[in-house]
Design a protein around this motif. Structure first.
Motif, PDB file in Angstrom:
ATOM      1  N   HIS A  96     -12.905  21.761 -24.342  1.00  0.00           N
ATOM      2  CA  HIS A  96     -11.990  22.905 -24.469  1.00  0.00           C
ATOM      3  C   HIS A  96     -12.713  24.177 -24.927  1.00  0.00           C
ATOM      4  O   HIS A  96     -12.081  25.236 -24.998  1.00  0.00           O
ATOM      5  N   GLN A 143      -8.252  23.052 -21.169  1.00  0.00           N
ATOM      6  CA  GLN A 143      -7.361  23.695 -22.137  1.00  0.00           C
ATOM      7  C   GLN A 143      -7.366  22.935 -23.462  1.00  0.00           C
ATOM      8  O   GLN A 143      -7.397  21.708 -23.496  1.00  0.00           O
ATOM      9  N   PHE A 144      -7.337  23.685 -24.572  1.00  0.00           N
ATOM     10  CA  PHE A 144      -7.226  23.083 -25.901  1.00  0.00           C
ATOM     11  C   PHE A 144      -5.932  22.255 -25.961  1.00  0.00           C
ATOM     12  O   PHE A 144      -4.905  22.694 -25.464  1.00  0.00           O
ATOM     13  N   ASP A 145      -5.943  21.052 -26.547  1.00  0.00           N
ATOM     14  CA  ASP A 145      -7.039  20.459 -27.281  1.00  0.00           C
ATOM     15  C   ASP A 145      -7.673  19.330 -26.475  1.00  0.00           C
ATOM     16  O   ASP A 145      -6.983  18.553 -25.840  1.00  0.00           O
ATOM     17  N   CYS A 146      -9.019  19.242 -26.557  1.00  0.00           N
ATOM     18  CA  CYS A 146      -9.724  18.257 -25.745  1.00  0.00           C
ATOM     19  C   CYS A 146     -11.159  18.131 -26.239  1.00  0.00           C
ATOM     20  O   CYS A 146     -12.009  18.950 -25.894  1.00  0.00           O
ATOM     21  N   ALA A 148      -9.299  27.925 -20.990  1.00  0.00           N
ATOM     22  CA  ALA A 148      -8.232  27.230 -20.275  1.00  0.00           C
ATOM     23  C   ALA A 148      -8.315  27.668 -18.821  1.00  0.00           C
ATOM     24  O   ALA A 148      -7.656  28.609 -18.400  1.00  0.00           O
TER      25      ALA A 148
END
Length: 473
Positions: free
Chosen positions: A294, A300-303, A84
């Protein structure tokens, strides 16, 4: 909470986040709490009356933070990263504040149109052919499920969703044993069943699928009256970086008319560097590809970026269009909820836009190149230490090793004790795997803000913990 309170607490949360990131290296990487310890500190029922934000925030700092494993820690070398980058966090603040439901074009036109542009930016950055189009899924697990459902429907001539699988020839999907367990789950959830996931043998240093064995398995299944549907190829598998010969896999698939999905969840980010693209040579012949920004790219999660040669097949598999989800009076629009299993969708494209603009592709390439070089340097240092061996050679920034002292009766138990000691030490975090049935310890460098010093510090921890283990025998 009125607007002024919201403003004040938003500032305090942002300041806390900045302080947290600034001092993260001083914390142990992994949580040191015992099972149930956090739960015992939380009230057994919800309060009937409002509580003060000061009290809530104080409890967050006292009870929650100590129970967190710090994935943004510069010495997090376990699993794969879930990065992130700070600029991505800022974008997520904005997304959270707007709290939009971006399931259709009309429910947030900017979210849909930015997603289209960002996936094309990523497509170009990876060197993928122009015909690929993309969608952001929450994770590679969802992208793989969508791919398995699509290959199932294509093989069944689009009868599966309507008639079900009963009475149909058994649908077969092929992969090596190096793929992520998300493939197993996709096979379960799709109704294909674990018995119909055919594990193809692997060979070579990259533990690549044997394409002759793959071809033979497909032919044998056809002769047995079964229904081959698709192949899932791995590029940078989770255990040790297992990587298939994508071009050879696609050639087999073309010969049999099968769908190919490439799982490059971790390693795909490295393909923004042209010198690493040989690891997925031939990927332009695949039907779908997934990689997770991510993980190594810093979003940054979620991606999760899911690229498709033929999005119409995916939409035909997943789209449901009741009247309340139709957009009247607009032609040629994309409703990305028709490209994914969930209807609801977050505004994930904004953090990619911020990230790519703030760091530029060259900045992200430099980060990845450093991680690869530092990990390979560490592997050589581990190899040179008496009593250590490299089990699997570096695949990008991932390698595995084992401690093999002369007087250890059970090397598996010894190395499990070693990785436990390393993680209890707190300075770094590693995880274990099995290679040819034997326990090995994984190391991967990938945290967004890690330095060469952070990576090289792992050697002192690994060797020191091994020496203490041996002295305590």
């Amino acid at each position: 909470m009125d607007n002024e309170d919201f403003r004040a607490w938003s500032r305090r949360a942002a300041e806390w986040g900045a302080d947290y990131r600034a001092n993260l290296s001083e914390r142990p990487v992994r949580a040191r709490t015992a099972p149930g310890e956090i739960a015992s500190a939380i009230a057994s029922h919800a309060p009937e009356k409002p509580e003060a934000m000061d009290d809530i925030f104080a409890d967050f700092e006292a009870h929650i933070v100590p129970g967190m494993t710090h994935w943004q820690h510069p010495r997090f070398f376990a699993y794969f990263p879930a990065n992130a980058a700070p600029v991505s966090v800022v974008a997520e603040y904005l997304v959270s504040a707007m709290a939009a439901q971006c399931m259709l074009w009309q429910t947030s036109p900017a979210a849909t149109e930015l997603e289209t542009k960002m996936l094309d930016w990523l497509r170009q950055a990876l060197g993928l052919p122009q015909e690929f189009q993309g969608v952001i899924q929450d994770s590679a697990s969802s992208a793989t499920l969508a791919a398995v459902l699509t290959m199932r429907e294509r093989a069944l001539e689009w009868r599966g969703n309507k008639a079900g699988l009963a009475g149909q020839a058994a649908v077969r999907v092929y992969s090596s044993d190096q793929v992520h367990t998300s493939i197993d789950r996709a096979i379960w959830v799709s109704g294909i069943g674990d018995d119909n996931l055919v594990r193809v043998p692997v060979s070579g240093p990259l533990r690549s699928m044997d394409t002759q064995a793959l071809d033979a398995a497909i032919r044998a299944d056809r002769e047995a009256g079964l229904l081959p549907a698709g192949i899932i190829a791995s590029v940078g598998g989770t255990s040790t970086g297992g990587t298939d010969d994508v071009a050879a896999v696609c050639a087999v698939a073309r010969a049999h008319g099968l769908y190919v999905h490439v799982d490059a969840a971790w390693a795909g980010s490295a393909m923004i560097c042209p010198e690493f693209r040989h690891f997925w040579a031939g990927v332009g012949e695949a039907d779908s590809i997934v990689f997770n920004p991510h993980k190594w790219l810093g979003a940054q999660f979620d991606c999760s970026a899911h690229f498709l040669r033929d999005p119409d097949s995916l939409v035909k598999t997943l789209a449901i269009q009741p009247e309340f989800l139709k957009t009247h009076g607009r032609d040629g629009i994309i409703n990305y909820s028709e490209w994914s299993v969930p209807l609801g969708r977050r505004f994930r494209a904004l953090k990619i836009w911020f990230l790519l603009r703030a760091h530029g592709l060259e900045g992200l390439r430099a980060m990845i190149r450093n991680h690869v070089a530092w990990s390979q340097e560490l592997a050589e240092r581990v190899r040179a230490m008496p009593g250590f061996e490299i089990v699997t050679e570096p695949m990008l920034s991932l390698f595995s090793f084992r401690h093999v002292p002369e007087n250890a009766d059970d090397l598996d138990a010894h190395n499990l004790a070693l990785v436990t000691a390393i993680n209890d030490d707190g300075r770094i975090y590693l995880t274990q795997t099995r290679v040819d049935g034997k326990l090995a310890i994984r190391f991967q460098a990938g945290q967004f803000e890690t330095t060469r010093e952070d990576v090289m510090s792992a050697l002192d921890v690994i060797v020191g913990c091994a020496q203490r283990l041996m002295s305590n025998r």
